[in-house]
Design an enzyme around this catalytic site. Structure first.
Site, PDB file in Angstrom:
ATOM      1  N   THR A  28       0.686  -1.033  -0.066  1.00 42.24           N
ATOM      2  CA  THR A  28       0.106   0.014   0.043  1.00 42.24           C
ATOM      3  C   THR A  28       0.868   1.178   0.022  1.00 42.24           C
ATOM      4  O   THR A  28       1.965   1.419   0.502  1.00 42.24           O
ATOM      5  CB  THR A  28      -0.962   0.201   1.253  1.00 42.24           C
ATOM      6  OG1 THR A  28      -0.285   0.080   2.447  1.00 42.24           O
ATOM      7  CG2 THR A  28      -1.910  -1.325   1.172  1.00 42.24           C
ATOM      8  N   GLY A  40       2.062   2.276  -2.673  1.00 38.37           N
ATOM      9  CA  GLY A  40       3.470   1.949  -3.204  1.00 38.37           C
ATOM     10  C   GLY A  40       3.567   2.709  -4.839  1.00 38.37           C
ATOM     11  O   GLY A  40       4.505   2.416  -5.647  1.00 38.37           O
ATOM     12  N   GLY A  64       7.394   2.908  -0.450  1.00 32.47           N
ATOM     13  CA  GLY A  64       6.578   1.935  -1.131  1.00 32.47           C
ATOM     14  C   GLY A  64       6.987   1.455  -2.440  1.00 32.47           C
ATOM     15  O   GLY A  64       6.851   0.434  -2.831  1.00 32.47           O
ATOM     16  N   TYR A  81       1.263  12.269  15.181  1.00 36.24           N
ATOM     17  CA  TYR A  81       1.868  11.451  14.255  1.00 36.24           C
ATOM     18  C   TYR A  81       2.754  10.388  15.041  1.00 36.24           C
ATOM     19  O   TYR A  81       2.571   9.230  14.652  1.00 36.24           O
ATOM     20  CB  TYR A  81       2.804  12.209  13.369  1.00 36.24           C
ATOM     21  CG  TYR A  81       3.589  11.164  12.141  1.00 36.24           C
ATOM     22  CD1 TYR A  81       2.959  10.644  11.227  1.00 36.24           C
ATOM     23  CD2 TYR A  81       5.038  11.077  12.531  1.00 36.24           C
ATOM     24  CE1 TYR A  81       3.634   9.755  10.395  1.00 36.24           C
ATOM     25  CE2 TYR A  81       5.669  10.105  11.458  1.00 36.24           C
ATOM     26  CZ  TYR A  81       4.936   9.559  10.414  1.00 36.24           C
ATOM     27  OH  TYR A  81       5.638   8.831   9.795  1.00 36.24           O
TER      28      TYR A  81
END
Length: 251
Positions: free
Chosen positions: A13, A15, A20, A151
């Site tokens: 995911t 990507g 990714g 985060y």
């Protein structure tokens, strides 16, 4: 030398760029067929062209469950199964305590935590017994940085998921591990964090001073670590958080 993912089917995911994309390229080079996702179709198209072969791109926002359903329906139709999942999609943003908004909180937790959770859960019916799940967290899960508390909390949650899921998936011998990168410059530094070139250079300089490696990392170096955790080379590694941070979090 045998390819480490020969004949495997993998999902990456997020990507379409950064860590990714580097991981998807490495997976394909090691013999896997890879599905990649991203929210922006133009970037997905460019990523498919760059990877070259054995790849399918599915436009998908991991925070939207309907998108995930469509993603896994596509994988089931085309390849029937999954052997490897790299749950990498995520976002970041700055907000110091006192200025954190509900929107800031929801945006980060919806993608980084809820999206990751349901990506893995919805992948399970397609996962081969003995498969491998790799979750993308961050050095910030164990260190404090200004204006990064929300985060950081999302990435601490990711690490906690791996412990619980490794136990949940024991009957199926599916391993769950975490890769936690340090400073690695990707397009997200501009797209999500809205940093200028000067600010990025400053971050790289501070990392070079703080980390025993004396430099920031590269997406390809993180991809190497993900490949290790995804492959049978790490067959006795389960539930761990592997820091790929040049030693910054270890001193």
């Amino acid at each position: 030398m045998p390819q480490q993912l020969q004949g495997k089917v993998a999902l990456v995911t997020g990507g379409n760029s950064g860590l990714g994309l580097a991981t998807a390229k490495r997976f394909v080079a090691e013999g896997a067929y890879v599905f990649i996702t991203g929210r922006r179709q133009a970037e997905l198209d460019a990523a498919v062209k760059e990877i070259g072969s054995n790849v399918t791109a599915v436009q998908s926002d991991a925070s939207k469950l309907a998108d995930l359903d469509r993603l896994f329906a596509t994988i089931k139709e085309q390849k029937v199964r999954l052997d490897v999942v790299f749950a990498n999609a995520g976002t970041a943003a700055f907000a110091p305590l006192g200025e954190i908004t509900e929107e800031h909180f929801d945006t980060l937790f919806n993608l980084n935590v809820k999206g990751l959770l349901f990506t893995v859960q919805k992948a399970l019916p397609l996962m081969s017994d003995g498969g491998s799940i790799v979750l993308n967290a961050s050095l910030v899960s164990i260190k404090g940085f200004p204006a990064f508390s929300v985060y950081s909390a999302t990435k601490a949650a990711v690490r906690s998921f791996a412990r619980g899921w490794a136990v949940d998936l024991k009957p199926r011998r599916i391993r769950v591990n975490v890769v936690s990168p340090g400073t690695v410059v990707t397009p997200g530094y501009k797209n999500s964090l809205k940093l200028t070139d000067e600010q990025i250079r400053g971050m790289e300089a501070s990392t070079a001073e703080a980390a025993p490696s004396g430099r920031a990392g590269t997406p390809e170096e993180i991809a190497n670590v993900v490949l290790f955790l995804a492959s049978d080379e790490s067959s006795f590694v389960n539930g761990v958080e592997l820091f790929a941070d040049g030693g910054q979090g270890q001193i």
